[in-house]
Design a protein around this motif. Structure first.
Motif, PDB file in Angstrom:
ATOM      1  N   GLY A 120      -4.678 -92.109 -78.318  1.00  0.00           N
ATOM      2  CA  GLY A 120      -3.285 -91.760 -78.076  1.00  0.00           C
ATOM      3  C   GLY A 120      -2.759 -90.665 -78.982  1.00  0.00           C
ATOM      4  O   GLY A 120      -1.682 -90.121 -78.749  1.00  0.00           O
ATOM      5  N   GLY A 135       1.548 -89.222 -82.662  1.00  0.00           N
ATOM      6  CA  GLY A 135       0.766 -90.269 -83.303  1.00  0.00           C
ATOM      7  C   GLY A 135       0.461 -90.008 -84.768  1.00  0.00           C
ATOM      8  O   GLY A 135       0.842 -88.987 -85.337  1.00  0.00           O
ATOM      9  N   ASP A 154       3.470 -95.303 -82.668  1.00  0.00           N
ATOM     10  CA  ASP A 154       3.158 -95.799 -81.330  1.00  0.00           C
ATOM     11  C   ASP A 154       4.381 -96.313 -80.588  1.00  0.00           C
ATOM     12  O   ASP A 154       4.296 -96.634 -79.395  1.00  0.00           O
TER      13      ASP A 154
END
Length: 266
Positions: free
Chosen positions: A94, A60, A229
């Motif tokens: 994330g 990320g 992502d």
């Protein structure tokens, strides 16, 4: 959403850490580290460390802000933060981040202020080795010395300067609210009641970029998070406000030094 401040973002974990002066605590190591997989959008309130810090991501993209400057951090581009420098950070859900802390007493800073660092395969392997609990004695000292030898500022950095003047504040807030529709320089000139030249001059004075280049750089910051992502290049280009994948690619290369496809592979 990838704000440069935690406004109007749902489910934000706000974390507070102390403010330390450089070297105010003696630490029992030369280099030590930690990592954390972030499950919620997380904002780190302003803080500083008694040690130097290198931060990068295993997964990320995140951001770190010092004053009006915001750096984007990725798996291949980390950030060196000297001890005692106050900063905030934004870590989207994330993200899996890693840090390495460097003793002030044992480590000379690689720069006077925050600076981007290429997280090369070699540097990553060395830092991974330092994370092994069994590494001790001369083997650890040798690995630490190798880290310090290869740790150098990067010729590239994903840096965006945020203007803080009253004149440009409405533009900054509008772009934060909807990065796809920043408006035109002419429209802002009419809305703010000043000439286009005045807006351009103020942007250059505060950010080093003209209006259009600054908006493009802001969009690229957002695009990096979406690419990390896993969104497609065409989707990202549309989401951040570029009319075509080709214009997005041109702006992306100008800001990052690489193409969106090459960035994703890296």
């Amino acid at each position: 959403m990838f704000p440069l401040k935690p406004v109007d973002v749902p489910d934000v974990d706000r974390r507070s850490l102390p403010v330390f002066e450089a070297g105010s605590i003696d630490v029992p190591y030369v280099i030590d580290g930690m990592d954390e997989a972030i499950s919620r959008n997380t904002f780190w309130e302003e803080h500083s460390h008694p040690t130097h810090e290198l931060i990068w991501n295993t997964r990320g993209a995140s951001s770190l802000t010092v004053g009006s400057r915001t750096w984007t951090i990725t798996p291949t581009l980390g950030l060196w933060i000297p001890a005692g420098v106050r900063h905030t950070a934004w870590t989207p859900a994330g993200t899996w981040y890693r840090t390495a802390m460097f003793s002030v007493q044992s480590t000379a800073p690689i720069a006077d202020g925050p600076v981007a660092v290429d997280v090369t395969d070699l540097l990553r392997l060395l830092l991974d080795r330092l994370a092994e609990p069994s590494l001790e004695g001369s083997s650890r000292a040798t690995t630490e010395a190798m880290v310090l030898d290869v740790l150098t500022p990067s010729p590239h950095e994903l840096l965006l300067r945020i203007p803080d003047s009253e004149l440009l504040a409405p533009i900054v807030e509008a772009v934060r609210a909807d990065v796809r529709d920043a408006g035109t320089l002419e429209a802002w000139s009419a809305r703010l009641g000043v000439s286009s030249r005045t807006i351009t001059r103020q942007f250059r004075a505060e950010t080093g970029l003209g209006f259009s280049r600054w908006v493009a750089a802001f969009r690229i910051q957002r695009a990096i998070v979406l690419l990390a992502d896993g969104d497609s290049i065409d989707e990202v280009a549309m989401t951040v406000g570029f009319r075509s994948a080709s214009s997005f690619g041109t702006a992306f290369r100008r800001v990052t030094g690489t193409s969106p496809g090459q960035f994703r592979v890296r």
